[in-house]
Design a protein around this motif. Structure first.
Motif, PDB file in Angstrom:
ATOM      1  N   THR A  62       0.812  -1.224   0.000  1.00 13.83           N
ATOM      2  CA  THR A  62       0.000   0.000   0.000  1.00 13.83           C
ATOM      3  C   THR A  62       0.843   1.272   0.000  1.00 13.83           C
ATOM      4  N   THR A  63       2.160   1.131   0.143  1.00 11.65           N
ATOM      5  CA  THR A  63       3.054   2.288   0.128  1.00 11.65           C
ATOM      6  C   THR A  63       4.283   1.966  -0.722  1.00 11.65           C
ATOM      7  N   GLU A  64       5.028   3.010  -1.069  1.00 11.14           N
ATOM      8  CA  GLU A  64       6.279   2.797  -1.800  1.00 11.14           C
ATOM      9  C   GLU A  64       7.254   1.981  -0.973  1.00 11.14           C
ATOM     10  N   ARG A  65       7.245   2.203   0.328  1.00 10.24           N
ATOM     11  CA  ARG A  65       8.140   1.440   1.208  1.00 10.24           C
ATOM     12  C   ARG A  65       7.774  -0.043   1.214  1.00 10.24           C
ATOM     13  N   ASP A  66       6.472  -0.347   1.175  1.00  7.54           N
ATOM     14  CA  ASP A  66       6.049  -1.752   1.074  1.00  7.54           C
ATOM     15  C   ASP A  66       6.625  -2.396  -0.183  1.00  7.54           C
ATOM     16  N   ALA A  67       6.564  -1.667  -1.287  1.00  8.64           N
ATOM     17  CA  ALA A  67       7.081  -2.198  -2.558  1.00  8.64           C
ATOM     18  C   ALA A  67       8.578  -2.456  -2.474  1.00  8.64           C
ATOM     19  N   GLU A  68       9.295  -1.562  -1.806  1.00 12.51           N
ATOM     20  CA  GLU A  68      10.739  -1.757  -1.612  1.00 12.51           C
ATOM     21  C   GLU A  68      10.998  -2.976  -0.738  1.00 12.51           C
ATOM     22  N   ARG A  69      10.202  -3.120   0.321  1.00 11.91           N
ATOM     23  CA  ARG A  69      10.403  -4.225   1.263  1.00 11.91           C
ATOM     24  C   ARG A  69      10.199  -5.578   0.597  1.00 11.91           C
ATOM     25  N   VAL A  70       9.165  -5.699  -0.237  1.00  6.32           N
ATOM     26  CA  VAL A  70       8.937  -7.014  -0.858  1.00  6.32           C
ATOM     27  C   VAL A  70      10.077  -7.370  -1.816  1.00  6.32           C
ATOM     28  N   ARG A  71      10.672  -6.371  -2.437  1.00  7.61           N
ATOM     29  CA  ARG A  71      11.832  -6.653  -3.291  1.00  7.61           C
ATOM     30  C   ARG A  71      13.026  -7.095  -2.440  1.00  7.61           C
ATOM     31  N   GLU A  72      13.197  -6.471  -1.274  1.00  5.12           N
ATOM     32  CA  GLU A  72      14.275  -6.870  -0.365  1.00  5.12           C
ATOM     33  C   GLU A  72      14.041  -8.280   0.174  1.00  5.12           C
ATOM     34  N   SER A 121      -4.136  -0.832  -3.350  1.00  7.56           N
ATOM     35  CA  SER A 121      -3.614  -1.886  -2.477  1.00  7.56           C
ATOM     36  C   SER A 121      -3.506  -3.134  -3.337  1.00  7.56           C
ATOM     37  N   THR A 122      -2.309  -3.655  -3.477  1.00  5.06           N
ATOM     38  CA  THR A 122      -2.082  -4.742  -4.425  1.00  5.06           C
ATOM     39  C   THR A 122      -1.426  -5.952  -3.767  1.00  5.06           C
ATOM     40  N   PRO A 123      -1.628  -7.144  -4.344  1.00 12.84           N
ATOM     41  CA  PRO A 123      -0.977  -8.345  -3.812  1.00 12.84           C
ATOM     42  C   PRO A 123       0.521  -8.314  -4.061  1.00 12.84           C
ATOM     43  N   VAL A 124       1.240  -9.077  -3.282  1.00 11.17           N
ATOM     44  CA  VAL A 124       2.694  -9.136  -3.405  1.00 11.17           C
ATOM     45  C   VAL A 124       3.106  -9.617  -4.794  1.00 11.17           C
ATOM     46  N   SER A 125       2.318 -10.515  -5.384  1.00 10.08           N
ATOM     47  CA  SER A 125       2.667 -11.080  -6.687  1.00 10.08           C
ATOM     48  C   SER A 125       2.648 -10.050  -7.812  1.00 10.08           C
ATOM     49  N   ASP A 126       2.047  -8.877  -7.572  1.00 10.69           N
ATOM     50  CA  ASP A 126       2.086  -7.805  -8.565  1.00 10.69           C
ATOM     51  C   ASP A 126       3.454  -7.137  -8.621  1.00 10.69           C
ATOM     52  N   HIS A 127       4.318  -7.446  -7.641  1.00 11.67           N
ATOM     53  CA  HIS A 127       5.592  -6.740  -7.514  1.00 11.67           C
ATOM     54  C   HIS A 127       6.814  -7.652  -7.622  1.00 11.67           C
ATOM     55  N   VAL A 128       6.686  -8.875  -7.144  1.00 14.30           N
ATOM     56  CA  VAL A 128       7.807  -9.817  -7.210  1.00 14.30           C
ATOM     57  C   VAL A 128       7.273 -11.211  -7.525  1.00 14.30           C
ATOM     58  N   GLN A 129       8.174 -12.104  -7.899  1.00  9.92           N
ATOM     59  CA  GLN A 129       7.780 -13.487  -8.145  1.00  9.92           C
ATOM     60  C   GLN A 129       7.450 -14.171  -6.823  1.00  9.92           C
ATOM     61  N   VAL A 130       6.330 -14.859  -6.796  1.00 13.12           N
ATOM     62  CA  VAL A 130       5.873 -15.566  -5.604  1.00 13.12           C
ATOM     63  C   VAL A 130       5.834 -17.056  -5.909  1.00 13.12           C
ATOM     64  N   ASP A 131       6.332 -17.871  -4.985  1.00 13.74           N
ATOM     65  CA  ASP A 131       6.387 -19.316  -5.207  1.00 13.74           C
ATOM     66  C   ASP A 131       5.073 -20.024  -4.888  1.00 13.74           C
ATOM     67  N   PHE A 132       4.282 -19.436  -3.993  1.00 15.09           N
ATOM     68  CA  PHE A 132       2.991 -20.038  -3.660  1.00 15.09           C
ATOM     69  C   PHE A 132       2.140 -18.991  -2.955  1.00 15.09           C
ATOM     70  N   GLU A 133       0.815 -19.041  -3.220  1.00 12.03           N
ATOM     71  CA  GLU A 133      -0.129 -18.144  -2.550  1.00 12.03           C
ATOM     72  C   GLU A 133      -1.089 -18.975  -1.701  1.00 12.03           C
TER      73      GLU A 133
END
Length: 251
Positions: A62-72, A121-133
């Protein structure tokens, strides 16, 4: 042999899915004997650095920081699994996706200039590869343990992709749509709850999100025949997994 390292992270969410892991109690004790729970702030302030063999992520971006965190997190984890409706579909907060977020900010906050958030507000899979949901609001602890065990053992999780209707049949629950004419999202909702609501005479409200075989064009006329107008049908579909069901409607 090195002990596998498990990390658990939170983004925008209510913490309910992390609490499901803590609620495993005896099972969690057994799990702790097999893995190093290296990062889980809901349970302990002790943190061990990565890389991690498995990362569980709760919450939506939901924030730019969230997007950075999921990449980290993705960079530090060999396997990444998202848990819960927020992480897999954007959650209840994804209702913002259908509204004017700037207007909300002006109305709700005395100093909106201090609020930094994305318009969606978007799912994590919109930003990085996810192995399972792993779906649910909250997730089912049996499915959670299956997913953790499967990934640590190097196999595919045995989590069904069929609808809640299958669980109703297995449980011997009477179909509330057929027998009582009650609105129910069971035919299009992912299994995992054990048909909890229909078993107690209430229609499913879709907290596990769309199943693997969704046919909304067939279900919506049935909901209308049960007495719902277009506005009521829309309300039924815009709860915990609003964005996910909206995607299905757009297909």
């Amino acid at each position: 042999m090195n002990t596998p390292k498990l990390a658990v992270y939170k983004l925008a969410s209510c913490d309910g899915c992390q609490l499901t892991l803590l609620d495993c109690e005896d099972e969690l004790l057994a799990l702790a004997g097999r893995v190093d729970i290296a990062h889980f702030l809901e349970a302990s302030s002790a943190v061990t650095g990565g890389p991690y063999d498995l990362a569980l992520v709760e919450g939506s971006v939901t924030t730019e920081r969230d997007a950075e965190r999921v990449r980290e997190i993705r960079a530090a984890a060999r396997r990444l699994v998202t848990i819960g409706a927020c992480a897999t579909a954007g959650g209840i907060q994804a209702l913002r996706n259908f509204a004017d977020v700037e207007e909300y900010r002006r109305v709700v906050y005395a100093h909106p200039e201090y609020i930094s958030s994305l318009a969606t507000s978007t799912p994590v899979s919109d930003h990085v590869q996810v192995d399972f949901e792993l779906r649910g609001c909250p997730i089912d602890k049996r499915q959670l343990l299956e997913v953790i065990t499967a990934f640590l053992a190097g196999r595919k999780p045995d989590v069904p992709n069929h609808s809640v209707c299958f669980e109703c049949k297995r449980r011997g629950a009477v179909c509330v749509m057929v027998a009582e004419g009650k609105p129910c999202l069971g035919p299009v909702t992912h299994a995992g709850c054990g048909a909890l609501c229909p078993a107690y005479g209430r229609g499913c409200y879709g907290c596990f999100g769309p199943s693997g075989s969704v046919n909304l064009p067939a279900l919506i006329p049935v909901l209308r025949s049960d007495g719902l107008d277009d506005a009521a049908v829309e309300r039924l579909l815009t709860t915990f997994n609003a964005a996910a069901f909206a995607k299905e409607q757009d297909r």
